[in-house]
Design a protein around this motif. Structure first.
Motif, PDB file in Angstrom:
ATOM      1  N   THR A 361     -12.509   1.089  10.866  1.00 44.86           N
ATOM      2  CA  THR A 361     -11.628   1.583   9.816  1.00 44.86           C
ATOM      3  C   THR A 361     -10.295   2.105  10.358  1.00 44.86           C
ATOM      4  OG1 THR A 361     -13.533   2.124   8.436  1.00 44.86           O
ATOM      5  CG2 THR A 361     -11.463   3.212   7.897  1.00 44.86           C
ATOM      6  N   PRO A 362     -10.261   2.891  11.462  1.00 43.64           N
ATOM      7  CA  PRO A 362      -8.959   3.389  11.944  1.00 43.64           C
ATOM      8  C   PRO A 362      -7.979   2.274  12.276  1.00 43.64           C
ATOM      9  CG  PRO A 362     -10.746   4.600  12.987  1.00 43.64           C
ATOM     10  CD  PRO A 362     -11.378   3.459  12.255  1.00 43.64           C
ATOM     11  N   VAL A 363      -8.478   1.152  12.797  1.00 44.96           N
ATOM     12  CA  VAL A 363      -7.586   0.046  13.145  1.00 44.96           C
ATOM     13  C   VAL A 363      -7.074  -0.631  11.872  1.00 44.96           C
ATOM     14  CG1 VAL A 363      -7.276  -2.003  14.569  1.00 44.96           C
ATOM     15  CG2 VAL A 363      -8.959  -0.291  15.235  1.00 44.96           C
ATOM     16  N   LEU A 364      -7.938  -0.820  10.894  1.00 43.44           N
ATOM     17  CA  LEU A 364      -7.511  -1.396   9.623  1.00 43.44           C
ATOM     18  C   LEU A 364      -6.436  -0.536   8.966  1.00 43.44           C
ATOM     19  CD1 LEU A 364     -10.980  -2.508   8.242  1.00 43.44           C
ATOM     20  CD2 LEU A 364      -9.038  -4.040   8.619  1.00 43.44           C
ATOM     21  N   ILE A 365      -6.637   0.774   8.985  1.00 39.64           N
ATOM     22  CA  ILE A 365      -5.656   1.676   8.383  1.00 39.64           C
ATOM     23  C   ILE A 365      -4.344   1.624   9.155  1.00 39.64           C
ATOM     24  CG2 ILE A 365      -5.127   4.099   7.911  1.00 39.64           C
ATOM     25  CD1 ILE A 365      -8.144   4.516   7.440  1.00 39.64           C
ATOM     26  N   ALA A 366      -4.433   1.624  10.484  1.00 41.84           N
ATOM     27  CA  ALA A 366      -3.215   1.586  11.295  1.00 41.84           C
ATOM     28  C   ALA A 366      -2.418   0.317  11.028  1.00 41.84           C
ATOM     29  CB  ALA A 366      -3.572   1.699  12.781  1.00 41.84           C
ATOM     30  N   ARG A 367      -3.107  -0.825  10.987  1.00 43.06           N
ATOM     31  CA  ARG A 367      -2.381  -2.077  10.734  1.00 43.06           C
ATOM     32  C   ARG A 367      -1.822  -2.098   9.320  1.00 43.06           C
ATOM     33  NH1 ARG A 367      -5.047  -8.026  11.456  1.00 43.06           N
ATOM     34  NH2 ARG A 367      -6.055  -7.416   9.508  1.00 43.06           N
ATOM     35  N   ALA A 368      -2.572  -1.537   8.358  1.00 45.35           N
ATOM     36  CA  ALA A 368      -2.066  -1.465   6.983  1.00 45.35           C
ATOM     37  C   ALA A 368      -0.781  -0.644   6.915  1.00 45.35           C
ATOM     38  CB  ALA A 368      -3.135  -0.860   6.075  1.00 45.35           C
ATOM     39  N   GLN A 369      -0.739   0.461   7.646  1.00 45.90           N
ATOM     40  CA  GLN A 369       0.453   1.310   7.628  1.00 45.90           C
ATOM     41  C   GLN A 369       1.658   0.604   8.242  1.00 45.90           C
ATOM     42  OE1 GLN A 369      -1.342   4.690   9.622  1.00 45.90           O
ATOM     43  NE2 GLN A 369      -1.502   5.837   7.709  1.00 45.90           N
ATOM     44  N   VAL A 370       1.396  -0.206   9.280  1.00 48.13           N
ATOM     45  CA  VAL A 370       2.501  -0.979   9.869  1.00 48.13           C
ATOM     46  C   VAL A 370       2.979  -2.033   8.878  1.00 48.13           C
ATOM     47  CG1 VAL A 370       3.198  -2.497  11.759  1.00 48.13           C
ATOM     48  CG2 VAL A 370       1.679  -0.566  12.210  1.00 48.13           C
ATOM     49  N   PHE A 371       2.057  -2.735   8.249  1.00 40.62           N
ATOM     50  CA  PHE A 371       2.443  -3.716   7.232  1.00 40.62           C
ATOM     51  C   PHE A 371       3.260  -3.043   6.128  1.00 40.62           C
ATOM     52  CE2 PHE A 371      -1.295  -6.650   8.319  1.00 40.62           C
ATOM     53  CZ  PHE A 371      -0.478  -7.628   8.854  1.00 40.62           C
ATOM     54  N   GLU A 372       2.801  -1.862   5.692  1.00 40.60           N
ATOM     55  CA  GLU A 372       3.486  -1.144   4.625  1.00 40.60           C
ATOM     56  C   GLU A 372       4.892  -0.743   5.059  1.00 40.60           C
ATOM     57  OE1 GLU A 372       2.592   2.694   1.683  1.00 40.60           O
ATOM     58  OE2 GLU A 372       1.238   2.198   3.333  1.00 40.60           O
ATOM     59  N   ALA A 373       5.007  -0.285   6.313  1.00 43.35           N
ATOM     60  CA  ALA A 373       6.310   0.176   6.806  1.00 43.35           C
ATOM     61  C   ALA A 373       7.333  -0.949   6.873  1.00 43.35           C
ATOM     62  CB  ALA A 373       6.145   0.812   8.184  1.00 43.35           C
ATOM     63  N   CYS A 374       6.868  -2.174   7.133  1.00 44.86           N
ATOM     64  CA  CYS A 374       7.823  -3.290   7.224  1.00 44.86           C
ATOM     65  C   CYS A 374       7.862  -4.112   5.940  1.00 44.86           C
ATOM     66  CB  CYS A 374       7.525  -4.164   8.438  1.00 44.86           C
ATOM     67  SG  CYS A 374       5.910  -4.973   8.428  1.00 44.86           S
ATOM     68  N   GLY A 375       7.292  -3.574   4.848  1.00 42.45           N
ATOM     69  CA  GLY A 375       7.450  -4.190   3.539  1.00 42.45           C
ATOM     70  C   GLY A 375       6.472  -5.291   3.213  1.00 42.45           C
ATOM     71  N   HIS A 376       5.465  -5.506   4.055  1.00 39.30           N
ATOM     72  CA  HIS A 376       4.460  -6.529   3.772  1.00 39.30           C
ATOM     73  C   HIS A 376       3.334  -5.892   2.952  1.00 39.30           C
ATOM     74  CE1 HIS A 376       5.835  -8.791   7.666  1.00 39.30           C
ATOM     75  NE2 HIS A 376       6.729  -8.843   6.694  1.00 39.30           N
ATOM     76  N   LEU A 377       3.613  -5.644   1.678  1.00 43.96           N
ATOM     77  CA  LEU A 377       2.720  -4.819   0.870  1.00 43.96           C
ATOM     78  C   LEU A 377       1.393  -5.514   0.571  1.00 43.96           C
ATOM     79  CD1 LEU A 377       5.245  -3.180  -1.620  1.00 43.96           C
ATOM     80  CD2 LEU A 377       4.566  -2.450   0.676  1.00 43.96           C
ATOM     81  N   GLU A 378       1.431  -6.820   0.316  1.00 48.93           N
ATOM     82  CA  GLU A 378       0.189  -7.516   0.010  1.00 48.93           C
ATOM     83  C   GLU A 378      -0.770  -7.480   1.200  1.00 48.93           C
ATOM     84  OE1 GLU A 378      -0.831  -8.564  -2.749  1.00 48.93           O
ATOM     85  OE2 GLU A 378       0.956  -8.615  -4.005  1.00 48.93           O
ATOM     86  N   GLU A 379      -0.225  -7.700   2.428  1.00 47.94           N
ATOM     87  CA  GLU A 379      -1.067  -7.635   3.632  1.00 47.94           C
ATOM     88  C   GLU A 379      -1.628  -6.232   3.832  1.00 47.94           C
ATOM     89  OE1 GLU A 379       1.896  -8.975   3.411  1.00 47.94           O
ATOM     90  OE2 GLU A 379       2.018 -10.881   4.503  1.00 47.94           O
ATOM     91  N   ALA A 380      -0.771  -5.229   3.571  1.00 49.76           N
ATOM     92  CA  ALA A 380      -1.237  -3.847   3.696  1.00 49.76           C
ATOM     93  C   ALA A 380      -2.374  -3.571   2.723  1.00 49.76           C
ATOM     94  CB  ALA A 380      -0.079  -2.885   3.451  1.00 49.76           C
TER      95      ALA A 380
END
Length: 478
Positions: A361-380
């Motif tokens: 879970t921590p890795v999924l959340i971390a990658r989601a936050q990176v996706f969110e930060a760069c505007g890739h909302l669907e991936e996040a």
């Protein structure tokens, strides 16, 4: 198209075929083969086969590893099945030593129930057998059985000082590490009993062994103190253990254990937030054992917390070079790349970590936050969704998910997320403020006002109080 060949037991083909048809759309060809007649070999013949194979194996460990299971099978089917026991014990030792604990587990029960017959009054042999059984049970998550073996077959039956010292140490580790309910005071008592034996000048334990075991016990006691929340005592014990090595054992001896002591000190300093001291001791551990991956990984974490990101990346890369892949180092590297603003590299590192351990879970959340930060909302959203599938009881994660739904214009979903988060964490004021924003967008003014009032009640010193009160005034007029 892929061709698959399935072999089934006699008279089970139709059942297996029906099950496969539910899962695969494929052309099926069945071939009914006649069952081979069972060959019955007499017990006397089995004994002869076993004796011949024993002569072939002799004392060759490789031959034993290859043919040992067959030899055990022969003896068990012979007229002298008791002769299988010594070979089961030897195979248990070989597989345990090589780390093949699941394979070793096959022989554990036979050996465990015949320890008295195997060992008699031989303390060394008993401890070796118990040690093998302990490792096997503990590493396959059967902690209760591991505890029972050490307590009943070692602690209560050993009488040689050297073996008692080892048994006390293992019992201490059970109570401070392995058992579900920790008893650090009892762990400390076991270690002090061990140290008392080692301090007895009349003991028949050789001097070098005595000093080594004393250092080992001090290291164990340091772990207990660390877990009791007295880190300075833990550090002092590790340093005393290092002095025990330096003053009483030649420099070339026990290099691995010396490095572990430095590593343990470093871990305590890192937990205390004294990162510069932690780096000093991680570096000392690496100097003593430069080929151990985790030393670099943990020093990299200390460097990362200090903001020395290039040093951290160097250590993570070295950790990867020295070890089969493990997700932690790739996750840490992802964090480091993200802090450096290297978004693509961070995503790649997190993705490798998830390839290695998809349920983290921590890795999924971390990658989601990176996706969110760069505007890739669907991936996040996909990563947050995967993390919630693994554990839905995470209010912080639900709040993040709500933010994404809100940004994507999915207001009802955002409201549902925040309500679920509040149910899990009803005293978190920020959740009410966030839900109020969603409620305002949905035109639910009364509910939004109630949430903003709750926010101010839970956070009376809010820095944005004036702004929130102005929003409440506007809502009441609306």
């Amino acid at each position: 198209m892929v061709s698959l060949l399935f072999a089934t037991a006699p008279n089970t083909g139709e059942t297996a075929s029906a099950h496969l048809n539910q899962k695969f759309l494929a052309q099926k060809i069945s071939l009914q083969l006649p069952a081979e007649p069972e060959v019955v070999i007499s017990q006397e013949k089995m004994s002869q086969l076993a004796q011949n194979l024993e002569e072939q194996i002799a004392r060759d460990a490789i031959e034993l590893e290859i043919h040992g299971p067959r030899l055990v099978s022969y003896w068990l089917k012979s007229d002298q099945p008791e002769k299988a026991l010594i070979w089961q014990a030897r195979l248990l030792g070989i597989y345990n030593h090589q780390g093949f604990y699941e394979d070793a587990l096959v022989y554990c029960e036979s050996v465990a129930t015949q320890l008295d017959h195997l060992c008699g009054t031989d303390n060394n042999m008993r401890w070796n057998m118990v040690g093998n059984l302990f490792n096997c049970y503990a590493t396959t998550k059967n902690i209760a059985k591991a505890y029972q073996i050490v307590q009943e077959e070692a602690l209560l039956k050993l009488d040689a000082p050297a073996q008692l010292v080892r048994a006390y140490y293992i019992m201490a580790m059970f109570h401070t590490r392995f058992l579900p309910e920790h008893d650090h005071a009892l762990a400390e008592d076991y270690l002090n009993r061990s140290l008392s034996i080692l301090a007895d000048p009349t003991s028949d334990i050789p001097a070098d062994d005595r000093h080594f075991m004393a250092a080992f016990d001090m290291n164990g006691l340091a772990l207990v103190k660390h877990r009791q929340g007295v880190p300075q005592e833990a550090i002092a014990l590790c340093k005393s253990a290092i002095e025990e090595f330096k003053n009483n054992l030649s420099e070339g001896k026990h290099r691995l254990h010396r490095s572990v002591l430095d590593y343990n000190i470093a871990q305590v300093y890192a937990a205390m937030g004294e990162l510069e001291e932690a780096v000093i001791y991680f570096t000392a551990a690496i100097a003593a054992d430069p080929n151990y991956s985790e030393y670099y990984n943990d020093r990299g974490n200390a460097y990362q917390r200090m903001g020395h990101l290039e040093n951290a990346l160097d250590d993570y890369h070295q950790a990867i070079e020295l070890s089969p892949p493990y997700y932690e180092v790739w996750m840490n590297m992802g964090h480091c790349y993200y802090l450096k603003g290297l978004i693509e590299e961070a995503i790649k590192a997190y993705s490798v970590a998830l390839d290695l351990q998809p349920t983290q879970t921590p890795v999924l959340i971390a990658r989601a936050q990176v996706f969110e930060a760069c505007g890739h909302l669907e991936e996040a959203l996909l990563d947050y969704n995967a993390a919630l599938d693994l554990n839905s009881q995470q209010p912080f994660l639900l709040a993040n998910w709500a933010t994404l739904h809100y940004e994507l214009g999915q207001l009802s979903e955002a409201l549902s997320d925040l309500s679920a988060a509040i149910a899990l964490s009803p005293d978190n004021p920020d959740l009410y403020q966030n839900r109020a924003i969603v409620l305002i967008s949905l035109g639910q003014s009364d509910a939004a006002s109630a949430d903003l009032q709750t926010y101010l009640r839970l956070n009376p010193n809010a820095t944005d109080r004036a702004e929130v009160e102005e929003s409440l005034s506007s809502l009441s007029k609306g």
